[in-house]
Design an enzyme around this catalytic site. Structure first.
Site, PDB file in Angstrom:
ATOM      1  N   GLY A  26      41.345  36.732  36.132  1.00 45.25           N
ATOM      2  CA  GLY A  26      40.215  35.951  36.941  1.00 45.25           C
ATOM      3  C   GLY A  26      39.695  36.586  37.984  1.00 45.25           C
ATOM      4  N   ARG A  27      39.614  37.787  38.306  1.00 41.36           N
ATOM      5  CA  ARG A  27      39.482  38.513  39.721  1.00 41.36           C
ATOM      6  C   ARG A  27      40.159  37.924  40.869  1.00 41.36           C
ATOM      7  NH1 ARG A  27      35.522  42.048  38.872  1.00 41.36           N
ATOM      8  NH2 ARG A  27      34.343  41.821  37.043  1.00 41.36           N
ATOM      9  N   LEU A  28      41.304  37.220  40.610  1.00 41.30           N
ATOM     10  CA  LEU A  28      42.084  36.629  41.658  1.00 41.30           C
ATOM     11  C   LEU A  28      42.956  37.997  41.988  1.00 41.30           C
ATOM     12  CD1 LEU A  28      42.875  33.158  40.356  1.00 41.30           C
ATOM     13  CD2 LEU A  28      41.200  34.159  42.015  1.00 41.30           C
ATOM     14  N   HIS A  29      42.445  39.037  42.241  1.00 39.13           N
ATOM     15  CA  HIS A  29      43.387  40.167  42.741  1.00 39.13           C
ATOM     16  C   HIS A  29      44.302  40.030  43.652  1.00 39.13           C
ATOM     17  CE1 HIS A  29      40.467  41.922  39.584  1.00 39.13           C
ATOM     18  NE2 HIS A  29      39.659  41.733  40.434  1.00 39.13           N
TER      19      HIS A  29
END
Ligand SMILES: Cc1cc2nc3c(=O)[nH]c(=O)nc-3n(C[C@H](O)[C@H](O)[C@H](O)COP(=O)(O)O)c2cc1C
Length: 197
Positions: free
Chosen positions: A174-177
């Site tokens: 979720g691009r919650l890197h």
């Protein structure tokens, strides 16, 4: 110096680097090296990491090259590693210093003879009128050093980038890197912070 955090960051880098080297990927030691010209123009290119320990990150080059000249005038530099198979990025910022002559000699001795002769033949970053000129220079130095060890040119050596910032970026769904930054404050303190991705 609060060495615990710094040591932790460097160990974390080493662990990632060992993992990258164990994978079947080209050039796991490749890193982007950013430098700045006298006019403030950023420049970036790939170099290879040849040594790393708690003193910093070492690469070798022609000190008369573009990067060599820039680093002589402004020792601030940055590195970027990206290992696609791991989806991990490491950023490093700091200042470079020269490696010792003895250290450069030791690394030079491990280089293939053709690479050693290439270092003499290449006027790295200078204009080349045609490829034949480079080949001619290579042949001349091959002849010059025939039957003897190739000495290390005085202008060919290493830089060690001593970090004042190391950031680890890890891919997450979720691009919650995840971004974790270790940074030096003054001579004595290292901080750890999480950063929005
Ligand atoms: C995979 C790869 C590794 C490289 N490794 C080095 C290196 O370790 N040292 C070096 O001087 N140039 C290396 N180069 C060449 C540099 O990217 C660059 O072209 C050269 O150093 C001249 O850069 P400059 O004009 O900015 O000084 C490498 C290039 C690639 C693509």
């Amino acid at each position: 110096m609060n060495l615990d955090l710094y040591t932790q960051a460097m160990q974390r880098f080493q662990t990632l680097f060992v993992r990258a080297q164990s994978l079947d990927i080209p050039e796991p030691a490749a890193m982007s090296l950013a430098t700045v010209t006298d006019t403030g123009q950023p420049c970036v290119r790939t170099v290879l990491l040849k040594a790393v320990d708690t003193r910093g990150f070492v690469f070798y080059t022609n000190k008369h090259s573009g990067k060599g000249t820039q680093l002589r005038h402004n020792p601030h530099a940055a590195l970027c590693f990206f290992w696609q198979s791991l989806m991990e990025q490491v950023l490093v910022e700091g200042r470079v210093e020269d490696v010792s002559g003895a250290e450069a000699d030791t690394y030079w001795a491990t280089r293939a003879r053709v690479s050693q002769i290439g270092a003499w033949a290449s006027l790295q970053s200078e204009s080349l009128s045609e490829r034949a000129e480079l080949e001619k220079r290579f042949a001349e130095f091959e002849k010059k050093f025939s039957g003897q060890p190739v000495p290390r040119p005085s202008y060919w050596s290493g830089f060690r980038l001593r970090p004042n910032m190391i950031e680890f970026w890890s891919s997450r769904p979720g691009r919650l890197h995840e971004r974790e930054r270790y940074s030096r404050h003054g001579d004595a303190t290292w901080n750890h912070t999480w950063v929005y991705p």
